[in-house]
Design an enzyme around this catalytic site. Structure first.
Site, PDB file in Angstrom:
ATOM      1  N   HIS A  51      57.850 125.875  93.301  1.00 15.62           N
ATOM      2  CA  HIS A  51      57.960 127.332  93.067  1.00 15.62           C
ATOM      3  C   HIS A  51      58.462 128.049  94.333  1.00 15.62           C
ATOM      4  CE1 HIS A  51      55.855 126.264  89.375  1.00 15.62           C
ATOM      5  NE2 HIS A  51      55.088 125.533  90.148  1.00 15.62           N
ATOM      6  N   GLU A  62      50.279 129.564  93.886  1.00 19.06           N
ATOM      7  CA  GLU A  62      50.724 128.170  94.029  1.00 19.06           C
ATOM      8  C   GLU A  62      51.871 128.054  95.023  1.00 19.06           C
ATOM      9  OE1 GLU A  62      51.888 126.307  90.346  1.00 19.06           O
ATOM     10  OE2 GLU A  62      52.402 124.425  91.342  1.00 19.06           O
ATOM     11  N   HIS A  66      52.821 120.395  94.168  1.00 22.34           N
ATOM     12  CA  HIS A  66      52.377 121.473  93.273  1.00 22.34           C
ATOM     13  C   HIS A  66      50.864 121.612  93.299  1.00 22.34           C
ATOM     14  CE1 HIS A  66      56.098 122.423  90.886  1.00 22.34           C
ATOM     15  NE2 HIS A  66      56.490 121.349  91.551  1.00 22.34           N
ATOM     16  N   GLU A  81      50.236 116.830  91.929  1.00 20.56           N
ATOM     17  CA  GLU A  81      49.421 118.004  91.588  1.00 20.56           C
ATOM     18  C   GLU A  81      48.171 117.887  92.453  1.00 20.56           C
ATOM     19  OE1 GLU A  81      50.254 120.531  89.817  1.00 20.56           O
ATOM     20  OE2 GLU A  81      51.588 119.950  88.186  1.00 20.56           O
TER      21      GLU A  81
HETATM   22 ZN   LIG Z   1      53.751 123.973  89.813  1.00 19.43          ZN
END
Ligand SMILES: [Zn+2]
Length: 354
Positions: free
Chosen positions: A170, A186, A248, A312
């Protein structure tokens, strides 16, 4: 005055009935090749790439293609060359170089490819002159990006000299997930962790490239997913990265769900090994629950040609993990885990081979 007549002739030529009757006039002025350019085109939806070569000509002609192994030649009957520069490099991945030459019947463009292709891998067509748009008659050659990367890997142990691309998920117009307890974004967490990974890897002698090193979009604000993620994957591909790590933070409707997970794409054994190495080293370092390694059809993983994983790190929707993700000491633990995982990957990849 001459220009106006030319415009008139070209307009008539594009009408089906006028073509044959005007053909003798046309042959009185043989085609000249006046410009030659190339660019990479990316399909906005599929993300597929092709190399497009465009030849500008002063008059229409019927071009033909001849494919022989790693050589693709385009014959331009009746065309003469008015270009001084007759040889040059192409993009280096889809095609290596091009050479223009004169033949007994006209001119020829010869393209050298990195590997043999098939007739379905390229497309030759012409575009009529468009006087209103200031465009001459054009011969266009599209060569598709090979489906399988040509590169084969021979990994060595150690981080020194390795090219490592880190992708902080992002950024800019896209905040990613936002933690409900403290509004931790995030995009900020992924960047903070990536910068810490970069510091550690750089100290170990790696050549580290970040897809972004501040709060911004990589392709551009509010771009489509394919453009934005394609731009990130392209940074890895362009730099011939040894590995690509996409960082992420997760989210889920149930705030009690937490832990670390790692994803890879397809059947690449190196990507799987990288995912397993990163997952076990990160969970060992950050102490969160180990949610495991999964395959995923994520766009950015699909488009990267080297071993690539998406980590993640933890769940922003879990209030205690949101606080951890915002904590520099925790970020440092995750970063150290990623570096340990990459180190283990190179050692194992060097011994197990492909
Ligand atoms: Zn993400």
């Amino acid at each position: 005055m001459f220009f106006r007549i030319t415009v008139f002739l070209l307009l008539v030529l594009s009408a089906p009935l006028g073509f044959s009757s005007l053909l003798p006039l046309c042959s009185a002025a043989p085609a000249q090749l006046t410009a030659n350019r190339f660019a990479i085109h990316t399909d906005a939806v599929s993300g597929d790439k092709k190399l497009r070569i465009v030849l500008d000509l002063t008059a229409p002609l019927e071009a033909t293609a001849n494919l022989s192994g790693q050589t693709l030649s385009i014959d331009l009957p009746g065309a003469s060359l008015s270009l001084a520069n007759r040889q040059g490099p192409l993009d280096g991945r889809i095609a290596l170089k091009q050479t223009l030459s004169t033949t007994p019947t006209g001119s020829r463009l010869t393209i050298t490819l990195p590997e043999a292709i098939e007739s379905g891998d390229f497309n030759l067509f012409t575009l009529p002159a468009n006087a209103a748009a200031g465009k001459p008659f054009r011969v266009v050659l599209d060569i598709n990006e090979p489906a399988q990367p040509a590169r084969s890997y021979q990994f060595t142990p150690g981080l020194k000299g390795k090219v490592i691309v880190l992708d902080p998920g992002h950024g800019g117009s896209d905040p990613g997930a936002i933690g409900p307890a403290a509004q931790v974004m995030e995009k900020d967490v992924t960047l903070a962790i990536s910068l810490k990974v970069k510091d550690l890897l750089t100290k170990a002698g790696s050549n580290v490239i970040l897809t972004r090193s501040d709060d911004r979009d990589v392709f551009g604000p509010n771009a489509s997913g394919a453009d934005e993620l394609g731009a990130r994957a392209a940074i890895g591909n362009r730099n011939n990265a040894d590995v690509f790590i996409d960082i992420h933070a997760n989210s889920f409707r149930d705030p009690s769900v937490g832990g670390t997970a790692t994803y890879y794409y397809g059947s690449s054994s190196y990507s799987r090994l990288l995912a397993q190495s990163v997952q076990s080293a990160v969970t060992a370092s950050d102490g969160l629950s180990d949610r495991g390694v999964y395959t995923a059809n994520f766009y950015v993983l699909r488009r990267t040609l080297m071993p690539a994983v998406l980590l993640e790190t933890a769940f922003l929707t879990n209030p205690s993990e949101e606080a951890l993700l915002n904590n520099p000491q925790f970020q440092q633990k995750v970063a150290q885990g990623i570096v340990n995982g990459i180190t283990n990957f190179f050692s194992q990849a060097a011994t197990t081979g492909r």
